[in-house]
Design a protein around this motif. Structure first.
Motif, PDB file in Angstrom:
ATOM      1  N   TRP A 141      -2.491   6.539  -9.937  1.00  0.00           N
ATOM      2  CA  TRP A 141      -2.242   7.912  -9.492  1.00  0.00           C
ATOM      3  C   TRP A 141      -3.301   8.876 -10.019  1.00  0.00           C
ATOM      4  CZ3 TRP A 141      -0.010  10.847  -6.050  1.00  0.00           C
ATOM      5  CH2 TRP A 141       0.232  12.197  -6.313  1.00  0.00           C
ATOM      6  N   GLN A 142      -3.756   8.688 -11.249  1.00  0.00           N
ATOM      7  CA  GLN A 142      -4.747   9.586 -11.832  1.00  0.00           C
ATOM      8  C   GLN A 142      -6.044   9.531 -11.046  1.00  0.00           C
ATOM      9  OE1 GLN A 142      -2.794   7.473 -13.690  1.00  0.00           O
ATOM     10  NE2 GLN A 142      -1.449   9.181 -14.337  1.00  0.00           N
ATOM     11  N   GLU A 143      -6.510   8.323 -10.744  1.00  0.00           N
ATOM     12  CA  GLU A 143      -7.741   8.195  -9.961  1.00  0.00           C
ATOM     13  C   GLU A 143      -7.551   8.722  -8.548  1.00  0.00           C
ATOM     14  OE1 GLU A 143      -9.182   4.216 -10.061  1.00  0.00           O
ATOM     15  OE2 GLU A 143      -9.367   4.155 -12.257  1.00  0.00           O
ATOM     16  N   PHE A 144      -6.377   8.505  -8.006  1.00  0.00           N
ATOM     17  CA  PHE A 144      -6.065   8.984  -6.654  1.00  0.00           C
ATOM     18  C   PHE A 144      -6.100  10.511  -6.603  1.00  0.00           C
ATOM     19  CE2 PHE A 144      -2.817  10.069  -3.385  1.00  0.00           C
ATOM     20  CZ  PHE A 144      -3.442   9.506  -2.283  1.00  0.00           C
ATOM     21  N   SER A 145      -5.457  11.156  -7.590  1.00  0.00           N
ATOM     22  CA  SER A 145      -5.429  12.626  -7.639  1.00  0.00           C
ATOM     23  C   SER A 145      -6.826  13.190  -7.843  1.00  0.00           C
ATOM     24  CB  SER A 145      -4.505  13.100  -8.764  1.00  0.00           C
ATOM     25  OG  SER A 145      -3.196  12.637  -8.570  1.00  0.00           O
ATOM     26  N   GLU A 146      -7.599  12.562  -8.723  1.00  0.00           N
ATOM     27  CA  GLU A 146      -8.961  13.014  -8.967  1.00  0.00           C
ATOM     28  C   GLU A 146      -9.787  12.941  -7.683  1.00  0.00           C
ATOM     29  OE1 GLU A 146     -12.578  14.272 -10.435  1.00  0.00           O
ATOM     30  OE2 GLU A 146     -10.561  14.514 -11.270  1.00  0.00           O
ATOM     31  N   ALA A 147      -9.602  11.889  -6.919  1.00  0.00           N
ATOM     32  CA  ALA A 147     -10.331  11.755  -5.654  1.00  0.00           C
ATOM     33  C   ALA A 147      -9.950  12.868  -4.683  1.00  0.00           C
ATOM     34  CB  ALA A 147     -10.052  10.385  -5.033  1.00  0.00           C
ATOM     35  N   LEU A 148      -8.665  13.159  -4.580  1.00  0.00           N
ATOM     36  CA  LEU A 148      -8.207  14.186  -3.640  1.00  0.00           C
ATOM     37  C   LEU A 148      -8.669  15.582  -4.051  1.00  0.00           C
ATOM     38  CD1 LEU A 148      -4.556  13.130  -2.718  1.00  0.00           C
ATOM     39  CD2 LEU A 148      -6.705  12.593  -1.556  1.00  0.00           C
ATOM     40  N   SER A 149      -8.957  15.783  -5.329  1.00  0.00           N
ATOM     41  CA  SER A 149      -9.412  17.098  -5.781  1.00  0.00           C
ATOM     42  C   SER A 149     -10.752  17.470  -5.157  1.00  0.00           C
ATOM     43  CB  SER A 149      -9.511  17.135  -7.306  1.00  0.00           C
ATOM     44  OG  SER A 149     -10.579  16.323  -7.773  1.00  0.00           O
ATOM     45  N   HIS A 150     -11.459  16.494  -4.620  1.00  0.00           N
ATOM     46  CA  HIS A 150     -12.752  16.755  -3.973  1.00  0.00           C
ATOM     47  C   HIS A 150     -12.619  16.867  -2.452  1.00  0.00           C
ATOM     48  CE1 HIS A 150     -14.621  15.947  -7.832  1.00  0.00           C
ATOM     49  NE2 HIS A 150     -13.972  14.791  -7.894  1.00  0.00           N
ATOM     50  N   HIS A 151     -11.399  16.719  -1.947  1.00  0.00           N
ATOM     51  CA  HIS A 151     -11.195  16.768  -0.492  1.00  0.00           C
ATOM     52  C   HIS A 151     -11.279  18.218  -0.020  1.00  0.00           C
ATOM     53  CE1 HIS A 151      -9.639  16.028   3.477  1.00  0.00           C
ATOM     54  NE2 HIS A 151      -8.606  16.812   3.261  1.00  0.00           N
ATOM     55  N   SER A 152     -12.222  18.496   0.865  1.00  0.00           N
ATOM     56  CA  SER A 152     -12.392  19.859   1.386  1.00  0.00           C
ATOM     57  C   SER A 152     -12.168  19.942   2.884  1.00  0.00           C
ATOM     58  CB  SER A 152     -13.802  20.374   1.047  1.00  0.00           C
ATOM     59  OG  SER A 152     -14.796  19.528   1.624  1.00  0.00           O
ATOM     60  N   GLY A 153     -11.646  18.872   3.471  1.00  0.00           N
ATOM     61  CA  GLY A 153     -11.386  18.867   4.905  1.00  0.00           C
ATOM     62  C   GLY A 153     -10.047  19.492   5.224  1.00  0.00           C
ATOM     63  N   PRO A 154      -9.553  19.275   6.443  1.00  0.00           N
ATOM     64  CA  PRO A 154      -8.249  19.836   6.844  1.00  0.00           C
ATOM     65  C   PRO A 154      -7.147  19.420   5.874  1.00  0.00           C
ATOM     66  CG  PRO A 154      -9.405  18.922   8.735  1.00  0.00           C
ATOM     67  CD  PRO A 154     -10.194  18.529   7.536  1.00  0.00           C
ATOM     68  N   THR A 155      -6.224  20.331   5.619  1.00  0.00           N
ATOM     69  CA  THR A 155      -5.131  20.056   4.702  1.00  0.00           C
ATOM     70  C   THR A 155      -4.289  18.903   5.229  1.00  0.00           C
ATOM     71  OG1 THR A 155      -5.093  22.426   4.267  1.00  0.00           O
ATOM     72  CG2 THR A 155      -3.296  21.130   3.367  1.00  0.00           C
ATOM     73  N   GLN A 156      -3.986  17.963   4.343  1.00  0.00           N
ATOM     74  CA  GLN A 156      -3.271  16.760   4.747  1.00  0.00           C
ATOM     75  C   GLN A 156      -2.089  16.512   3.811  1.00  0.00           C
ATOM     76  OE1 GLN A 156      -4.257  14.863   7.394  1.00  0.00           O
ATOM     77  NE2 GLN A 156      -6.140  15.978   7.792  1.00  0.00           N
ATOM     78  N   ASN A 157      -1.056  15.844   4.347  1.00  0.00           N
ATOM     79  CA  ASN A 157       0.007  15.290   3.522  1.00  0.00           C
ATOM     80  C   ASN A 157      -0.448  13.905   3.076  1.00  0.00           C
ATOM     81  OD1 ASN A 157       2.057  17.310   3.590  1.00  0.00           O
ATOM     82  ND2 ASN A 157       2.533  16.740   5.696  1.00  0.00           N
ATOM     83  N   PHE A 158      -0.856  13.768   1.834  1.00  0.00           N
ATOM     84  CA  PHE A 158      -1.260  12.467   1.298  1.00  0.00           C
ATOM     85  C   PHE A 158      -0.082  11.860   0.541  1.00  0.00           C
ATOM     86  CE2 PHE A 158      -5.299  14.650   1.778  1.00  0.00           C
ATOM     87  CZ  PHE A 158      -6.160  13.652   2.219  1.00  0.00           C
ATOM     88  N   VAL A 159       0.268  10.623   0.868  1.00  0.00           N
ATOM     89  CA  VAL A 159       1.363   9.951   0.181  1.00  0.00           C
ATOM     90  C   VAL A 159       0.844   8.662  -0.441  1.00  0.00           C
ATOM     91  CG1 VAL A 159       3.272  10.952   1.458  1.00  0.00           C
ATOM     92  CG2 VAL A 159       2.059   9.009   2.414  1.00  0.00           C
ATOM     93  N   TYR A 160       1.451   8.282  -1.553  1.00  0.00           N
ATOM     94  CA  TYR A 160       0.899   7.232  -2.415  1.00  0.00           C
ATOM     95  C   TYR A 160       1.978   6.262  -2.856  1.00  0.00           C
ATOM     96  CZ  TYR A 160      -0.796   5.396  -6.958  1.00  0.00           C
ATOM     97  OH  TYR A 160      -1.148   4.600  -8.018  1.00  0.00           O
ATOM     98  N   VAL A 161       1.623   4.975  -2.916  1.00  0.00           N
ATOM     99  CA  VAL A 161       2.517   3.960  -3.471  1.00  0.00           C
ATOM    100  C   VAL A 161       1.658   2.882  -4.117  1.00  0.00           C
ATOM    101  CG1 VAL A 161       2.603   2.637  -1.325  1.00  0.00           C
ATOM    102  CG2 VAL A 161       4.454   2.397  -2.972  1.00  0.00           C
ATOM    103  N   ASP A 162       2.132   2.288  -5.209  1.00  0.00           N
ATOM    104  CA  ASP A 162       1.381   1.196  -5.817  1.00  0.00           C
ATOM    105  C   ASP A 162       2.307   0.042  -6.179  1.00  0.00           C
ATOM    106  OD1 ASP A 162       2.510   1.635  -8.404  1.00  0.00           O
ATOM    107  OD2 ASP A 162       0.985   3.134  -8.863  1.00  0.00           O
ATOM    108  N   VAL A 163       1.706  -1.061  -6.579  1.00  0.00           N
ATOM    109  CA  VAL A 163       2.470  -2.281  -6.826  1.00  0.00           C
ATOM    110  C   VAL A 163       3.304  -2.210  -8.098  1.00  0.00           C
ATOM    111  CG1 VAL A 163       0.824  -3.709  -5.571  1.00  0.00           C
ATOM    112  CG2 VAL A 163       0.535  -3.370  -8.049  1.00  0.00           C
ATOM    113  N   ASP A 164       3.066  -1.218  -8.914  1.00  0.00           N
ATOM    114  CA  ASP A 164       3.855  -1.053 -10.135  1.00  0.00           C
ATOM    115  C   ASP A 164       5.111  -0.221  -9.904  1.00  0.00           C
ATOM    116  OD1 ASP A 164       2.090  -2.533 -11.756  1.00  0.00           O
ATOM    117  OD2 ASP A 164       0.741  -0.812 -11.896  1.00  0.00           O
ATOM    118  N   GLY A 165       5.352   0.165  -8.654  1.00  0.00           N
ATOM    119  CA  GLY A 165       6.573   0.891  -8.328  1.00  0.00           C
ATOM    120  C   GLY A 165       6.455   2.393  -8.390  1.00  0.00           C
ATOM    121  N   HIS A 166       5.253   2.931  -8.512  1.00  0.00           N
ATOM    122  CA  HIS A 166       5.064   4.376  -8.577  1.00  0.00           C
ATOM    123  C   HIS A 166       4.851   4.950  -7.177  1.00  0.00           C
ATOM    124  CE1 HIS A 166       4.817   4.106 -12.899  1.00  0.00           C
ATOM    125  NE2 HIS A 166       3.826   3.237 -12.820  1.00  0.00           N
ATOM    126  N   ILE A 167       5.334   6.164  -6.962  1.00  0.00           N
ATOM    127  CA  ILE A 167       5.148   6.851  -5.691  1.00  0.00           C
ATOM    128  C   ILE A 167       4.692   8.281  -5.956  1.00  0.00           C
ATOM    129  CG2 ILE A 167       6.843   5.446  -4.467  1.00  0.00           C
ATOM    130  CD1 ILE A 167       8.863   7.691  -4.779  1.00  0.00           C
TER     131      ILE A 167
END
Length: 509
Positions: A141-167
Motif C-alpha cells: 500500500w505504501q508504494e502504491f500510494s506513493e505512486a499515485l501521489s504523482h498522478h496528474s491525469g483525470p481524477t480516478q477511483n483507484f482501488v487496491y487489494v493484495d495477497v496479504d488481505g489488505h484493501i
C-alpha cells in the motif's frame, strides 16, 4: 468515460484467507510483476473544470480584460484532416483557430459572450501516465500510494487489494482549490474571484486503508462527509448501487467468486421499491380502494413486488413510470413546466425518496388534495406513457420491452457498409440505479488474490472491431448472463490458454 458506470467492491479477508475484489467499470487494470497486488481505476465524480466569461475588447476581438488590464489572447492555428467521404480515403485540410486566454481555450461563444475552460488536463506539465507505471510495480500500500501521489491525469477511483488481505481506496488526481465559489456557475474572467489557489494536497484526498468493517465500495457515490474541508462535488451518483453492494457484502463473513458474480448480476432497485411500498400504503386511503378491483390489484402488486428489474417483470415498468411521473409533477409544481424540463441533478431521486416517505404538505402540488391522489394521478400518467411507447396491449408492458440493451456503433449509419456494425437492441435485466446497469456495464472483473489465474473478466461484445471476425461479439452471451470468463495472469497460464496470436507490424514503406 462520463457515459459509463463503474462500481468496485472488496471484502477484506480474515486471517489466513485472501481478499477478493470485484468491479464493473470502464477503466484499466494494473498489477505488479510478482502478483502480490492488484488495483483498478475508474473515473470519479469530482468536477475539475471551471468556466469563465471573458470580456473581449469590441475594437480588438483578440484582446481580453484581466484584473491588470487588457491582455492579448493566444491564437493557435489548428489544421485538421477530414476524410472526403466513406468511400474516399483522401482528405481535405480544414483550418481552425483556437483562442486561448489565461484560463484556457474559448470553448463556447453564444449571444456575443465567450466562455473559456479551465481544466487541469490542459496543463502542459500534466502527464496522465505519471505514477501509473510505478503503481503497476507496487508491492504494498505504501508504494502504491506513493505512486499515485504523482498522478496528474483525470481524477480516478483507484482501488487496491493484495495477497496479504489488505484493501484500500484512493480518489487521486488534481482537484482545484478555488479562491471563491465552487465552479457551479461561470466566473467573471476579468476578476480573480474564481482563480485556483492550488490543488488539494494528496494526503488530504479521499482515501482509506483496511477499514474497520473490512469493506470498501465505490460506485461514484459520495465518499466524504460534511466535515471534509475541501469542496469536491454537488453531483454525486445516486447512493443506491453503493448501498445495495454494501448490504450484499455484509450478508456473509466469507464470500466466494460465485457470490461476487451474483452481486454483479443483482438488479434490485432500492429507489423503485421505496416508491412502490409508499404508494401502496398511501393509495389504500383512496375512497375507491375497497370497491375498485383494478386499484386493489395494483396496490397488491405494489406491496408484493420483489423490487427486481427483470426482463419479464410486469410491475417494474409500472413502478418506474409512476415514479417518473410523480417526480415530474413535483418539479412542475415548484419550477414550472418549462424549467422542470431542464432540471437535472443526479441525486434528485434521494429527494423524491424523502417526499414519498415523509409526504410533506409543502411539496404537494395544488392540483392534488392528498398524496393518495398524487400517487393515483402518477399511475394514470404511467399508463399513458406505457401506451405511447409500448402500445395499448398491456401484455407487452414488461421491463424487457421497455428497457433494452443498445450498443450503438458510430459506423452503423454509414451508407452501404453500416449495416454490418449494427447490433439489434435486446431485452436485458437491470438498468439505472441498480448494480447491473445493463448496457452501461463496459467490463466485469473479479480478482482472486489467492490465485490470480482464477480471476474472471468479461466485456459486452468482443475484442475485435471487425464484424467479420469471430471475436466481434463472441462474449455477448457471457455478458448477458453475467458469467465473465477465466482471465489467466501468469505467463504459463496465458501461454496455456492462448488459442490465437495476433501480431501487429508496421506497414512496409
Amino acid at each position: 468515460m462520463g457515459g459509463l458506470r463503474e462500481a468496485h467492491c472488496f471484502r477484506q479477508a480474515a486471517a489466513g484467507e485472501r481478499s477478493t475484489h470485484t468491479g464493473e467499470c470502464a477503466g484499466h487494470l494494473v498489477s505488479d510483476g510478482t502478483y502480490s497486488t492488484r488495483a483498478s481505476r475508474c473515473g470519479c465524480h469530482f468536477p475539475r473544470r471551471d468556466v469563465y466569461i471573458e470580456k473581449f475588447d469590441k475594437d480588438n476581438p483578440n484582446r481580453y480584460l484581466t484584473p491588470s488590464g487588457w491582455r492579448d489572447a493566444v491564437i493557435r492555428h489548428e489544421q485538421i484532416k477530414v476524410r472526403k467521404g466513406p468511400a474516399d480515403p483522401s482528405t481535405d485540410t480544414q483550418t481552425f483557430d483556437v483562442t486561448v486566454t489565461r484560463h484556457g481555450p474559448i470553448v463556447l461563444e453564444k449571444d456575443s459572450t465567450r466562455y473559456a475552460l479551465s481544466w487541469p488536463a490542459l496543463d502542459p506539465t500534466a502527464l496522465e501516465s505519471a505514477g501509473l507505471f510505478d503503481a503497476n510495480r507496487a508491492r504494498n500500500w505504501q508504494e502504491f500510494s506513493e505512486a499515485l501521489s504523482h498522478h496528474s491525469g483525470p481524477t480516478q477511483n483507484f482501488v487496491y487489494v493484495d495477497v496479504d488481505g489488505h484493501i484500500g481506496y484512493y480518489g487521486a488526481g488534481r482537484i482545484p482549490i478555488r479562491k471563491s465559489g465552487d465552479g457551479s456557475v461561470p466566473y467573471d474572467g476579468s476578476t480573480d474571484d474564481g482563480e485556483w489557489a492550488g490543488y488539494i494536497p494528496f494526503d488530504k484526498l479521499p482515501h482509506v486503508y483496511d477499514p474497520p468493517d473490512g469493506i470498501i465500495v465505490t460506485a461514484n457515490q459520495r465518499v466524504v462527509g460534511q466535515d471534509y474541508p475541501y469542496f469536491l462535488s454537488h453531483a454525486w451518483a445516486q447512493p443506491y448501487r453503493a448501498r445495495r453492494i454494501y448490504n450484499l457484502l455484509s450478508e456473509k463473513s466469507k464470500l466466494t467468486t460465485d457470490d461476487f458474480r451474483r452481486i454483479q448480476a443483482d438488479v434490485y432497485s432500492i429507489a423503485n421499491t421505496t416508491f412502490a411500498r409508499a404508494a401502496a400504503k398511501t393509495m389504500k386511503s383512496l375512497p375507491s380502494a375497497a370497491s375498485d378491483e383494478k386499484l386493489r390489484s395494483l396496490i397488491s402488486d405494489l406491496e408484493k413486488w420483489d423490487g427486481m428489474l427483470n426482463v419479464d417483470s410486469r410491475i417494474a415498468p409500472i413502478v418506474s413510470q409512476m415514479r417518473s411521473a410523480f417526480r415530474q409533477r413535483i418539479l412542475n409544481a415548484v419550477l414550472g413546466a418549462d424549467l422542470a424540463k431542464n432540471y437535472n441533478w443526479p441525486e434528485s431521486d434521494v429527494f423524491i425518496d424523502r417526499v414519498v416517505t415523509d409526504q410533506p404538505k409543502e411539496w404537494l402540488p395544488k392540483e392534488s388534495a392528498t398524496y393518495a391522489e398524487l400517487f393515483n394521478a402518477s399511475y394514470e400518467d404511467a399508463r399513458k406513457a406505457l401506451t405511447k411507447t409500448l402500445e395499448a396491449d398491456e401484455s407487452k408492458w414488461t421491463w424487457g420491452n421497455m428497457v433494452k440493451a443498445r450498443f450503438l456503433h458510430p459506423l452503423a449509419q454509414v451508407p452501404f457498409i453500416g449495416a454490418q456494425f449494427a447490433i439489434a437492441p435486446f431485452p436485458q435485466n437491470g438498468g439505472g440505479g441498480v448494480i447491473n446497469v445493463g448496457s452501461s456495464v463496459s467490463m466485469r472483473f473479479i480478482a482472486d488474490p489467492s490465485d490470480w489465474d482464477k480471476s474472471l473478466n468479461g466485456i459486452p461484445l468482443g475484442e475485435s472491431g471487425l464484424p467479420t471476425n469471430p471475436h466481434w461479439k463472441d462474449q455477448l452471451g457471457d455478458w448477458r448472463n453475467v458469467s465473465p470468463r477465466a482471465f489467466p495472469f501468469t505467463k504459463i497460464a496465458v501461454e496455456t490458454a492462448t488459442k490465437e496470436t495476433l501480431t501487429l507490424e508496421p506497414a512496409p514503406k
